[in-house]
Scaffold this active site. Structure first.
Site, PDB file in Angstrom:
ATOM      1  N   GLY A  42      35.000  65.467 -30.531  1.00 44.06           N
ATOM      2  CA  GLY A  42      36.545  65.111 -30.757  1.00 44.06           C
ATOM      3  C   GLY A  42      37.285  66.071 -29.763  1.00 44.06           C
ATOM      4  O   GLY A  42      37.633  65.450 -28.608  1.00 44.06           O
ATOM      5  N   GLU A 140      32.090  62.202 -35.956  1.00 43.64           N
ATOM      6  CA  GLU A 140      31.915  63.682 -36.738  1.00 43.64           C
ATOM      7  C   GLU A 140      33.012  64.463 -37.497  1.00 43.64           C
ATOM      8  O   GLU A 140      33.444  65.160 -38.095  1.00 43.64           O
ATOM      9  CB  GLU A 140      32.249  64.594 -35.866  1.00 43.64           C
ATOM     10  CG  GLU A 140      30.578  64.891 -35.528  1.00 43.64           C
ATOM     11  CD  GLU A 140      30.560  66.256 -34.380  1.00 43.64           C
ATOM     12  OE1 GLU A 140      29.708  66.598 -33.573  1.00 43.64           O
ATOM     13  OE2 GLU A 140      31.436  65.832 -34.054  1.00 43.64           O
ATOM     14  N   ASN A 184      24.772  55.448 -27.751  1.00 38.87           N
ATOM     15  CA  ASN A 184      23.504  55.069 -27.351  1.00 38.87           C
ATOM     16  C   ASN A 184      22.212  54.432 -28.000  1.00 38.87           C
ATOM     17  O   ASN A 184      22.869  53.739 -28.854  1.00 38.87           O
ATOM     18  CB  ASN A 184      23.757  56.907 -26.673  1.00 38.87           C
ATOM     19  CG  ASN A 184      22.569  57.282 -28.440  1.00 38.87           C
ATOM     20  OD1 ASN A 184      22.351  56.254 -28.882  1.00 38.87           O
ATOM     21  ND2 ASN A 184      22.779  58.614 -27.960  1.00 38.87           N
ATOM     22  N   GLY A 249      27.667  63.055 -22.594  1.00 35.65           N
ATOM     23  CA  GLY A 249      28.511  61.156 -23.685  1.00 35.65           C
ATOM     24  C   GLY A 249      29.534  61.761 -23.949  1.00 35.65           C
ATOM     25  O   GLY A 249      30.493  60.550 -23.815  1.00 35.65           O
ATOM     26  N   ASP A 250      29.763  63.090 -24.279  1.00 32.89           N
ATOM     27  CA  ASP A 250      31.744  63.178 -24.698  1.00 32.89           C
ATOM     28  C   ASP A 250      32.313  62.938 -22.976  1.00 32.89           C
ATOM     29  O   ASP A 250      33.407  62.580 -23.122  1.00 32.89           O
ATOM     30  CB  ASP A 250      31.718  64.306 -25.448  1.00 32.89           C
ATOM     31  CG  ASP A 250      31.277  63.978 -26.645  1.00 32.89           C
ATOM     32  OD1 ASP A 250      31.105  63.103 -27.110  1.00 32.89           O
ATOM     33  OD2 ASP A 250      31.040  65.708 -26.923  1.00 32.89           O
TER      34      ASP A 250
HETATM   35  O1  RIB Z   1      28.754  65.688 -28.810  1.00 31.33           O
HETATM   36  C1  RIB Z   1      28.217  67.449 -27.761  1.00 31.33           C
HETATM   37  C2  RIB Z   1      28.814  68.403 -29.430  1.00 31.33           C
HETATM   38  O2  RIB Z   1      28.579  67.792 -30.343  1.00 31.33           O
HETATM   39  C3  RIB Z   1      28.679  69.300 -29.007  1.00 31.33           C
HETATM   40  O3  RIB Z   1      30.037  70.335 -28.773  1.00 31.33           O
HETATM   41  C4  RIB Z   1      28.563  70.033 -30.724  1.00 31.33           C
HETATM   42  O4  RIB Z   1      29.773  69.872 -31.411  1.00 31.33           O
HETATM   43  C5  RIB Z   1      28.689  68.787 -31.481  1.00 31.33           C
HETATM   44  O5  RIB Z   1      29.720  68.006 -31.960  1.00 31.33           O
END
Ligand code: RIB
Length: 298
Positions: A42, A140, A184, A249-250
């Site tokens: 997040g 998460e 994904n 990906g984030d």
């Molecule tokens: O997507 C990467 C992230 O996954 C990391 O920064 C780690 O904290 C986990 O949440």
């Protein structure tokens, strides 16, 4: 509109270990270097969006331990609105990230304070959720809180970007609020029922057939494909030398949300997002590797 983007999700400290290769089960391996960095899917997405110039709010929680300061550092520097971020007694979310020489990572996450982001906590932030153009969600934090945030954003007429990572299943009613759903290949397979050996294009089509307005499947170095309003598209990834794929990906999801908040189509937004993700894999860590708005993209 109060913000371009609101992210409801996890905030972690990442204990990043650099190794030549990943250890085998039962093996002790000497690594090369360690760092403690800001992470959490997040928070990563919020920082990616804010660094690109979007007004961004973060809803989530950190603990009362020293890792909280690490976890919040990049969010603060990027100017993310943290007024709805809770500080709970106990540990901050902690991820142990192992990065090998080929840039591939493996991650173990202990949720810590992220587990306290409840339906009630999300409802307390309903005005902030309703006041942002785009609501960005991942998996998460407790999944009932993810579903509630999607409902609140959608009921207020806001766009929901739902990134089902880490892999899990969610009610189809929640998936149908996504526009787009971002996964994904592995996450798509879990959503569709583990064991599916569909091609990514077939997975995207099957997800769209569930009544999801738009679907984006990220394929790492092979690019990204999507389905939107019955039309499918695909985009190549930029070719770069990968140092660390953590949080790429984030970066993609945060940049995608920025494009959507600016009125771009999913495909247009994904094109810039692939470039932002490519920028990030050339550098170590998650948030620390993301571009600012004027940085040249690959
Ligand atoms: O997507 C990467 C992230 O996954 C990391 O920064 C780690 O904290 C986990 O949440």
């Amino acid at each position: 509109m109060d913000h371009d983007i609101v992210v409801v999700g996890s905030v972690n400290a990442d204990l990043l270990l650099e190794v030549v290769r990943h250890p085998h089960p039962g093996e002790t391996l000497l690594g090369t270097r360690s760092s403690v960095l800001a992470g959490g899917k997040g928070a990563n997405q919020a920082v990616a969006a804010a660094r690109l110039g979007a007004s961004t709010a973060m809803i989530g929680a950190v603990g009362s331990d020293p890792y909280a300061e690490v976890a919040l550092g990049e969010l603060r520097v990027a100017g993310v609105d943290l007024s709805q971020l809770a500080v709970e007694p106990g540990p901050t979310g902690l991820a142990v990230v192992t990065v090998a020489d080929d840039g591939e990572n493996s991650i173990v996450v202990i949720p810590g304070a992220n587990a306290s982001v409840s339906v009630q906590a999300v409802e307390r932030a309903s005005l902030v959720i309703a006041g942002a153009r785009v609501c960005v969600l991942q998996a998460e934090i407790p999944l009932d809180a993810v579903c509630r945030a999607a409902e609140l954003a959608s009921a207020a007429g806001r766009r929901v970007v739902l990134n089902v990572a880490p892999a899990c299943t969610l009610p189809v009613e929640t998936l149908r609020l996504a526009d787009p759903l971002v996964v994904n290949e592995h996450e798509a397979a879990i959503l569709l029922g583990a064991g599916t050996d569909d091609s990514p294009a077939r997975s995207a089509a099957r997800l769209a057939e569930l009544g999801i307005r738009s679907v984006v499947i990220t394929l790492g170095a092979a690019g990204v494909l999507g389905v939107e309003a019955g039309r499918s598209w695909s985009l190549p990834a930029r070719t770069v030398e990968a140092r660390d794929s953590t949080g790429a990906g984030d970066a993609f999801v945060g940049a995608l949300a920025v494009g959507l908040a600016r009125g771009n189509s999913v495909e247009e937004a994904a094109l810039t997002a692939t470039r932002v993700a490519a920028y990030s894999v050339q550098r170590l860590g998650a948030q620390a590797s993301y571009p600012w708005k004027d940085d040249p993209l690959p």
